[in-house]
Design a protein around this motif. Structure first.
Motif, short mmCIF file in Angstrom:
data_model
loop_
_atom_site.label_atom_id
_atom_site.label_comp_id
_atom_site.label_asym_id
_atom_site.label_seq_id
_atom_site.Cartn_x
_atom_site.Cartn_y
_atom_site.Cartn_z
N THR A 151 0.85 -1.18 0.00
CA THR A 151 0.00 0.00 0.00
C THR A 151 0.89 1.23 0.00
OG1 THR A 151 -1.68 -1.20 1.25
CG2 THR A 151 -1.87 1.19 1.19
N ARG A 152 0.60 2.17 -0.88
CA ARG A 152 1.42 3.37 -0.98
C ARG A 152 0.56 4.62 -0.91
NH1 ARG A 152 6.38 2.75 -3.35
NH2 ARG A 152 6.75 4.78 -2.39
N ASP A 153 1.15 5.68 -0.43
CA ASP A 153 0.57 7.01 -0.54
C ASP A 153 0.39 7.33 -2.02
OD1 ASP A 153 0.18 9.96 0.43
OD2 ASP A 153 1.79 10.04 -1.07
N PHE A 154 -0.66 8.08 -2.36
CA PHE A 154 -0.96 8.38 -3.76
C PHE A 154 0.25 8.97 -4.47
CE2 PHE A 154 -2.17 11.39 -7.07
CZ PHE A 154 -2.94 10.60 -7.90
N TRP A 155 0.86 9.98 -3.90
CA TRP A 155 1.97 10.65 -4.57
C TRP A 155 3.18 9.73 -4.69
CZ3 TRP A 155 1.12 14.44 -7.60
CH2 TRP A 155 0.10 15.36 -7.34
N GLU A 156 3.45 8.94 -3.66
CA GLU A 156 4.56 8.00 -3.73
C GLU A 156 4.35 6.98 -4.84
OE1 GLU A 156 4.84 6.29 0.11
OE2 GLU A 156 5.96 7.97 0.98
N ALA A 157 3.12 6.50 -4.96
CA ALA A 157 2.81 5.51 -5.99
C ALA A 157 3.00 6.10 -7.39
CB ALA A 157 1.38 5.00 -5.82
N ASN A 257 -6.45 5.80 -6.40
CA ASN A 257 -6.05 6.14 -5.04
C ASN A 257 -6.68 5.15 -4.07
OD1 ASN A 257 -8.50 7.50 -5.92
ND2 ASN A 257 -8.58 8.48 -3.93
N GLY A 258 -5.87 4.63 -3.18
CA GLY A 258 -6.32 3.61 -2.23
C GLY A 258 -6.03 2.20 -2.67
N ASP A 259 -5.66 2.02 -3.96
CA ASP A 259 -5.33 0.68 -4.45
C ASP A 259 -4.01 0.21 -3.85
OD1 ASP A 259 -7.54 0.58 -6.03
OD2 ASP A 259 -6.48 0.73 -7.94
N VAL A 260 -3.89 -1.10 -3.73
CA VAL A 260 -2.59 -1.66 -3.41
C VAL A 260 -1.77 -1.71 -4.70
CG1 VAL A 260 -3.38 -3.01 -1.44
CG2 VAL A 260 -3.44 -4.02 -3.73
N ILE A 261 -0.47 -1.61 -4.54
CA ILE A 261 0.44 -1.66 -5.69
C ILE A 261 0.97 -3.07 -5.82
CG2 ILE A 261 2.55 -0.75 -6.70
CD1 ILE A 261 0.39 1.32 -6.49
N ARG A 262 0.76 -3.66 -6.97
CA ARG A 262 1.27 -5.01 -7.20
C ARG A 262 2.73 -4.96 -7.59
NH1 ARG A 262 -2.29 -9.79 -8.76
NH2 ARG A 262 -4.29 -9.25 -7.82
#
Length: 324
Positions: A151-157, A257-262
């Motif tokens: 899980t990442r912050d929106f901007w970090e992702a 936003n709110g998604d997990v990053i695969r």
């Protein structure tokens, strides 16, 4: 080529175990699992949700070296061809690459994100898990294959995809409600007024929600920069109120936003070819190793803090008991 990364575990089940020389088969689970790849192909199938019949998936094991197996898994599609004014349906078998890292204590799978399975690597995961379980269950253990995510912050992702992976942003969509019809809205009076203005553009249709979309040109990319105050406030408005922001990347796909990053990594086709042909490279330690295995080690190090999740399949219950 993009590969989604999965972690697998071989776990004991509640079924009766087989024993060999008074020793549980599970004590050598990875050895038994690895023996599956001594053949030229596997019996890969999936029971259909529609008619309950198994569908077989052609595949081939290309090479196994040092506990790592490279294989192709084909989908089964039917295409319509017209010839001499007659319609003919023929089977097509597009494929993706699958890498199974069964080295002791690792348990990692990389599945190519390919159009053969509609760029959905979970479809391949489901086929592998169902097929492997059918073979392993009589031995008293099963397999769980889980996607590696974080899980990442929106901007970090966003910045990770733009800077580290050089991704192109094709489209961004902001979805928001009409503040006069849906509330309360957690935003400053200025942002609420801006939101009200944007929503007014859709008021003629009586819509309670609307969206704001921006597209890049054919070869260009959009830029999302948190230092741009208006943009940062729009992102904060959506994140604070649970409104969707959909960022469409060229390769990664859609991030909301709110998604997990695969965990999704590039693995060059050349590394696969060298692995098949036995072409080794100089290793970090003494001697040589394979470039593909070096890449797998790198991915494993990069994803060691990731979480592992199991996608929930709908429409059909599992045919085996939860492992304990």
């Amino acid at each position: 080529m993009k590969f989604a990364i999965y972690k697998y575990e071989l776990v004991k089940t509640n079924t009766k175990e087989l024993f060999q020389e008074n020793k549980s088969v599970y004590d050598n689970a990875q050895v038994y699992f690895g023996n599956l790849f001594n053949a030229n192909q596997l019996n890969l199938y999936q029971v259909s949700n529609k008619d309950g019949l198994p569908q077989c998936f052609p595949n081939s094991i290309l090479k196994t070296r040092n506990g790592v197996t490279l294989m192709r898994v084909c989908n089964v599609k039917h295409v319509t061809l017209w010839q001499d004014y007659h319609e003919n349906k023929e089977e097509s078998n597009p494929y993706c690459f699958v890498i199974i890292d069964n080295r002791f204590g690792i348990g990692q799978i990389a599945i190519e994100r390919s159009g053969a399975f509609d760029s959905n690597t979970d479809k391949v995961r489901d086929i592998l898990q169902e097929s492997f379980h059918a073979v392993l269950a009589p031995l008293g253990f099963s397999i769980e294959i889980r996607a590696k995510v974080r899980t990442r912050d929106f901007w970090e992702a966003i910045e990770e995809q733009m800077t580290q992976k050089n991704e192109r942003i094709q489209k961004v969509v902001f979805e928001f409600p009409n503040p006069d019809k849906v509330g309360p809205v957690d935003a400053s009076p200025v942002m609420t007024d801006r939101l009200r203005f944007l929503a007014s553009l859709a008021s003629a249709t009586g819509a309670a929600r609307s969206s704001f979309k921006v597209d890049a040109d054919k070869e260009g990319t959009l830029t999302l920069d948190r230092t741009k105050e208006d943009l940062a406030q729009m992102v904060a408005l959506c994140c604070n109120n649970g409104y969707h922001i959909s960022v469409h990347f060229e390769q990664f796909g859609v991030y909301r936003n709110g998604d997990v990053i695969r965990a999704l990594y590039n693995i060059d086709k050349g590394l696969l070819d060298d692995f098949i042909n036995g072409q080794s490279v100089l290793g970090d330690r003494e001697g040589t190793c394979f470039g593909l295995i070096n890449k797998l080690d790198y991915i494993r190090e990069q994803t060691k803090e990731y979480e592992n999740i199991t996608p929930v399949k709908e429409g059909r219950k599992r045919k085996y008991r939860r492992a304990v």
